[in-house]
Motif scaffolding. Structure first.
Motif, PDB file in Angstrom:
ATOM      1  N   GLY A 265      -4.991   2.924  72.562  1.00 11.97           N
ATOM      2  CA  GLY A 265      -6.175   3.490  73.190  1.00 11.97           C
ATOM      3  C   GLY A 265      -7.411   3.542  72.320  1.00 11.97           C
ATOM      4  N   THR A 266      -7.453   2.722  71.276  1.00 12.29           N
ATOM      5  CA  THR A 266      -8.603   2.685  70.374  1.00 12.29           C
ATOM      6  C   THR A 266      -8.943   1.242  70.036  1.00 12.29           C
ATOM      7  OG1 THR A 266      -7.919   4.777  69.356  1.00 12.29           O
ATOM      8  CG2 THR A 266      -9.525   3.449  68.149  1.00 12.29           C
ATOM      9  N   PRO A 267     -10.200   0.832  70.125  1.00 12.71           N
ATOM     10  CA  PRO A 267     -10.565  -0.520  69.704  1.00 12.71           C
ATOM     11  C   PRO A 267     -10.218  -0.724  68.238  1.00 12.71           C
ATOM     12  CG  PRO A 267     -12.344   0.476  70.960  1.00 12.71           C
ATOM     13  CD  PRO A 267     -11.355   1.574  70.673  1.00 12.71           C
ATOM     14  N   LEU A 268      -9.647  -1.865  67.918  1.00 12.22           N
ATOM     15  CA  LEU A 268      -9.214  -2.131  66.548  1.00 12.22           C
ATOM     16  C   LEU A 268     -10.350  -2.018  65.532  1.00 12.22           C
ATOM     17  CD1 LEU A 268      -6.998  -2.886  64.575  1.00 12.22           C
ATOM     18  CD2 LEU A 268      -7.334  -5.292  65.193  1.00 12.22           C
ATOM     19  N   PRO A 269     -11.541  -2.592  65.784  1.00  7.43           N
ATOM     20  CA  PRO A 269     -12.628  -2.449  64.804  1.00  7.43           C
ATOM     21  C   PRO A 269     -12.978  -0.978  64.536  1.00  7.43           C
ATOM     22  CG  PRO A 269     -13.152  -4.170  66.383  1.00  7.43           C
ATOM     23  CD  PRO A 269     -11.945  -3.476  66.913  1.00  7.43           C
ATOM     24  N   LYS A 270     -12.963  -0.170  65.589  1.00  5.79           N
ATOM     25  CA  LYS A 270     -13.287   1.260  65.432  1.00  5.79           C
ATOM     26  C   LYS A 270     -12.241   1.952  64.556  1.00  5.79           C
ATOM     27  CE  LYS A 270     -15.168   5.310  66.423  1.00  5.79           C
ATOM     28  NZ  LYS A 270     -14.197   6.219  65.810  1.00  5.79           N
ATOM     29  N   LYS A 271     -10.971   1.625  64.758  1.00  5.24           N
ATOM     30  CA  LYS A 271      -9.911   2.239  63.961  1.00  5.24           C
ATOM     31  C   LYS A 271     -10.041   1.848  62.489  1.00  5.24           C
ATOM     32  CE  LYS A 271      -6.147   4.589  63.237  1.00  5.24           C
ATOM     33  NZ  LYS A 271      -6.127   6.057  63.375  1.00  5.24           N
ATOM     34  N   ILE A 272     -10.354   0.579  62.226  1.00  4.13           N
ATOM     35  CA  ILE A 272     -10.532   0.130  60.843  1.00  4.13           C
ATOM     36  C   ILE A 272     -11.702   0.878  60.194  1.00  4.13           C
ATOM     37  CG2 ILE A 272     -11.111  -1.836  59.358  1.00  4.13           C
ATOM     38  CD1 ILE A 272      -9.708  -3.627  61.433  1.00  4.13           C
ATOM     39  N   GLU A 273     -12.784   1.061  60.944  1.00  2.00           N
ATOM     40  CA  GLU A 273     -13.940   1.798  60.416  1.00  2.00           C
ATOM     41  C   GLU A 273     -13.572   3.240  60.077  1.00  2.00           C
ATOM     42  OE1 GLU A 273     -16.833   1.333  63.477  1.00  2.00           O
ATOM     43  OE2 GLU A 273     -17.658  -0.523  62.625  1.00  2.00           O
ATOM     44  N   ASP A 274     -12.639   3.801  60.807  1.00  2.00           N
ATOM     45  CA  ASP A 274     -12.232   5.192  60.579  1.00  2.00           C
ATOM     46  C   ASP A 274     -11.382   5.360  59.322  1.00  2.00           C
ATOM     47  OD1 ASP A 274     -13.543   5.990  62.861  1.00  2.00           O
ATOM     48  OD2 ASP A 274     -11.744   6.018  64.125  1.00  2.00           O
ATOM     49  N   VAL A 275     -10.634   4.323  58.941  1.00  2.00           N
ATOM     50  CA  VAL A 275      -9.672   4.480  57.835  1.00  2.00           C
ATOM     51  C   VAL A 275     -10.053   3.730  56.565  1.00  2.00           C
ATOM     52  CG1 VAL A 275      -7.779   4.855  59.457  1.00  2.00           C
ATOM     53  CG2 VAL A 275      -8.202   2.548  58.591  1.00  2.00           C
ATOM     54  N   ALA A 276     -10.928   2.746  56.656  1.00  2.00           N
ATOM     55  CA  ALA A 276     -11.314   1.962  55.470  1.00  2.00           C
ATOM     56  C   ALA A 276     -12.743   2.313  55.058  1.00  2.00           C
ATOM     57  CB  ALA A 276     -11.184   0.469  55.756  1.00  2.00           C
ATOM     58  N   LEU A 277     -13.116   1.870  53.876  1.00  2.00           N
ATOM     59  CA  LEU A 277     -14.435   2.211  53.342  1.00  2.00           C
ATOM     60  C   LEU A 277     -15.106   1.000  52.703  1.00  2.00           C
ATOM     61  CD1 LEU A 277     -13.540   5.599  51.604  1.00  2.00           C
ATOM     62  CD2 LEU A 277     -14.832   5.343  53.717  1.00  2.00           C
ATOM     63  N   GLY A 278     -16.421   1.108  52.563  1.00  2.00           N
ATOM     64  CA  GLY A 278     -17.193   0.168  51.773  1.00  2.00           C
ATOM     65  C   GLY A 278     -17.103  -1.287  52.188  1.00  2.00           C
ATOM     66  N   ASN A 279     -17.200  -2.150  51.179  1.00  2.00           N
ATOM     67  CA  ASN A 279     -17.174  -3.582  51.429  1.00  2.00           C
ATOM     68  C   ASN A 279     -15.850  -4.030  52.045  1.00  2.00           C
ATOM     69  OD1 ASN A 279     -19.751  -4.020  50.391  1.00  2.00           O
ATOM     70  ND2 ASN A 279     -18.997  -4.243  48.304  1.00  2.00           N
ATOM     71  N   TYR A 280     -14.782  -3.353  51.667  1.00  2.00           N
ATOM     72  CA  TYR A 280     -13.463  -3.672  52.228  1.00  2.00           C
ATOM     73  C   TYR A 280     -13.471  -3.474  53.733  1.00  2.00           C
ATOM     74  CZ  TYR A 280      -8.436  -3.223  53.148  1.00  2.00           C
ATOM     75  OH  TYR A 280      -7.167  -3.369  53.659  1.00  2.00           O
ATOM     76  N   LYS A 281     -13.972  -2.330  54.170  1.00  2.00           N
ATOM     77  CA  LYS A 281     -14.072  -2.053  55.598  1.00  2.00           C
ATOM     78  C   LYS A 281     -14.956  -3.091  56.288  1.00  2.00           C
ATOM     79  CE  LYS A 281     -17.283   0.512  56.893  1.00  2.00           C
ATOM     80  NZ  LYS A 281     -18.248   1.635  57.033  1.00  2.00           N
ATOM     81  N   ASP A 282     -16.136  -3.349  55.728  1.00  2.00           N
ATOM     82  CA  ASP A 282     -17.079  -4.291  56.346  1.00  2.00           C
ATOM     83  C   ASP A 282     -16.468  -5.685  56.476  1.00  2.00           C
ATOM     84  OD1 ASP A 282     -18.895  -2.233  56.421  1.00  2.00           O
ATOM     85  OD2 ASP A 282     -19.954  -2.858  54.599  1.00  2.00           O
ATOM     86  N   PHE A 283     -15.735  -6.078  55.451  1.00  2.00           N
ATOM     87  CA  PHE A 283     -15.117  -7.410  55.446  1.00  2.00           C
ATOM     88  C   PHE A 283     -14.097  -7.535  56.575  1.00  2.00           C
ATOM     89  CE2 PHE A 283     -12.016 -10.527  53.684  1.00  2.00           C
ATOM     90  CZ  PHE A 283     -12.875 -11.612  53.581  1.00  2.00           C
ATOM     91  N   LEU A 284     -13.207  -6.560  56.693  1.00  2.00           N
ATOM     92  CA  LEU A 284     -12.171  -6.620  57.727  1.00  2.00           C
ATOM     93  C   LEU A 284     -12.770  -6.524  59.125  1.00  2.00           C
ATOM     94  CD1 LEU A 284      -9.254  -4.434  56.297  1.00  2.00           C
ATOM     95  CD2 LEU A 284      -9.675  -6.880  56.010  1.00  2.00           C
ATOM     96  N   VAL A 285     -13.700  -5.599  59.310  1.00  3.20           N
ATOM     97  CA  VAL A 285     -14.320  -5.438  60.627  1.00  3.20           C
ATOM     98  C   VAL A 285     -15.062  -6.711  61.038  1.00  3.20           C
ATOM     99  CG1 VAL A 285     -16.106  -4.202  61.922  1.00  3.20           C
ATOM    100  CG2 VAL A 285     -14.492  -2.933  60.508  1.00  3.20           C
ATOM    101  N   THR A 286     -15.742  -7.334  60.090  1.00  2.00           N
ATOM    102  CA  THR A 286     -16.466  -8.568  60.382  1.00  2.00           C
ATOM    103  C   THR A 286     -15.511  -9.679  60.820  1.00  2.00           C
ATOM    104  OG1 THR A 286     -18.214  -8.019  58.804  1.00  2.00           O
ATOM    105  CG2 THR A 286     -18.007 -10.331  59.447  1.00  2.00           C
ATOM    106  N   LEU A 287     -14.369  -9.790  60.168  1.00  2.00           N
ATOM    107  CA  LEU A 287     -13.383 -10.803  60.552  1.00  2.00           C
ATOM    108  C   LEU A 287     -12.852 -10.558  61.961  1.00  2.00           C
ATOM    109  CD1 LEU A 287     -11.229 -11.328  57.318  1.00  2.00           C
ATOM    110  CD2 LEU A 287     -13.018 -12.811  58.236  1.00  2.00           C
ATOM    111  N   VAL A 288     -12.555  -9.308  62.263  1.00  2.00           N
ATOM    112  CA  VAL A 288     -12.042  -8.982  63.603  1.00  2.00           C
ATOM    113  C   VAL A 288     -13.101  -9.257  64.655  1.00  2.00           C
ATOM    114  CG1 VAL A 288     -11.193  -7.152  65.106  1.00  2.00           C
ATOM    115  CG2 VAL A 288     -10.388  -7.288  62.748  1.00  2.00           C
ATOM    116  N   GLN A 289     -14.322  -8.809  64.409  1.00  2.00           N
ATOM    117  CA  GLN A 289     -15.395  -9.005  65.394  1.00  2.00           C
ATOM    118  C   GLN A 289     -15.707 -10.485  65.580  1.00  2.00           C
ATOM    119  OE1 GLN A 289     -18.440  -6.434  63.722  1.00  2.00           O
ATOM    120  NE2 GLN A 289     -17.849  -4.732  65.043  1.00  2.00           N
ATOM    121  N   ARG A 290     -15.624 -11.234  64.504  1.00  2.00           N
ATOM    122  CA  ARG A 290     -15.823 -12.690  64.621  1.00  2.00           C
ATOM    123  C   ARG A 290     -14.767 -13.319  65.528  1.00  2.00           C
ATOM    124  NH1 ARG A 290     -14.797 -17.217  60.051  1.00  2.00           N
ATOM    125  NH2 ARG A 290     -12.754 -17.120  61.027  1.00  2.00           N
ATOM    126  N   ALA A 291     -13.525 -12.891  65.340  1.00  2.00           N
ATOM    127  CA  ALA A 291     -12.427 -13.417  66.160  1.00  2.00           C
ATOM    128  C   ALA A 291     -12.609 -13.027  67.621  1.00  2.00           C
ATOM    129  CB  ALA A 291     -11.089 -12.916  65.644  1.00  2.00           C
TER     130      ALA A 291
END
Length: 297
Positions: A265-291
């Motif tokens: 019940g949660t969008p994956l990018p939103k969940k990653i933003e909630d648990v990760a930080l900084g460049n690591y978070k941005d990198f993963l979220v960008t990959l998911v959103q690109r996909a």
């Protein structure tokens, strides 16, 4: 950020330390500002996660899988699930490529390494899985599908569930049949016996992971991601966040994200933003959103 940092003079660095009291503390004995230990450990961990993500992303998939397999073997039983993941979610040619990379990197085959390093009841299954080269075509045989469903049900019904992982027929079916054949077998099993084979396997996690990886990768990976982002996740589970995003972005990330949203019940990018930080978070979220963007084209 780098452009700003490299321009800072000693006085700029001193001002930064003084103005970030939640990061730097005044030493009790001498006149200097010191990193707060907890924050320092946190930064080291986050920078390492970002570094690992970038390294994995830029590696050739064959080398990446080979190195991950080697790492799993060194960690032992707690990481055998990663071997199953690599062997069952890659295509036959991708797995063959990983085996070739493994030989080149370590001067031994992954098959012999698994056989020599794994000494538990998982050995037979794992050796067969990493050695497999499955038919990737669309053809299936209805009679063979029904027979395999019957054989699996018989093995589960009359056998010792703790020893199913060593059952020759079970291992043969799961390690040699094509993925499309196995999907049909699982469907036939449920329709014939009105039961979910995953539930019938009970606590046999290796066989369940094998079936999910072969027949329903999005379901397997969404569950893996959920475990990785829990507060009490183990080291192996946490590492899966990077691994899954990096290895599935150009494969089936859209399907995984949709399954994750459906299950939790949660969008994956939103969940990653909630648990990760900084460049690591941005990198993963960008990959998911690109996909996701690519999948909607």
């Amino acid at each position: 950020m780098l452009e700003i940092l490299v321009k800072w003079q000693p006085e700029d660095l001193s001002t930064f330390r003084n103005e970030t009291s939640f990061v730097f503390l005044e030493d009790e004995r001498f006149p200097f500002e010191k990193f707060e230990e907890i924050f320092l450990k946190f930064l080291k961990r986050e920078f390492k996660r970002f570094k690992d993500a970038v390294v994995q992303w830029t590696m050739h998939p064959w080398e990446r899988d080979a190195r991950m397999a080697r790492k799993a073997l060194k960690r032992g039983r707690e990481a055998y699930g990663l071997l199953i993941e690599i062997a069952c979610t890659r295509s036959s040619d991708e797995l063959l490529g990983a085996r070739r990379a493994y030989q080149s990197l370590y001067s031994e085959s992954i098959e012999e390494d698994v056989a020599s390093r794994v000494d538990g009841i998982e050995r037979q299954l794992l050796v067969a899985l990493v050695s497999s080269y499955r038919y990737d075509g669309p053809k299936t045989n209805d009679r063979a599908i029904k027979l395999d469903a019957l054989k699996l049900e018989k093995a589960i019904r009359i056998g010792d569930k703790k020893q199913l992982i060593k059952d020759e027929e079970v291992v043969r079916i799961l390690t040699t049949r094509s993925k499309i054949h196995l999907m049909a077998v699982i469907k036939c099993y449920q329709e014939t016996f009105n039961r979910d084979i995953a539930q019938d396997l009970d606590e046999e996690s290796s066989l369940k992971d094998t079936i999910y990886c072969l027949c329903s990768p999005p379901q397997y990976f969404s569950k893996t991601l959920d475990s990785a982002m829990k507060a009490n996740a183990s080291k192996n589970e946490k590492e899966a966040l990077t691994r899954v995003i990096v290895t599935r972005t150009d494969v089936d990330m859209k399907d995984i994200a949709e399954e994750y949203n459906k299950q939790y019940g949660t969008p994956l990018p939103k969940k990653i933003e909630d648990v990760a930080l900084g460049n690591y978070k941005d990198f993963l979220v960008t990959l998911v959103q690109r996909a996701l963007a690519k999948g909607s084209e």
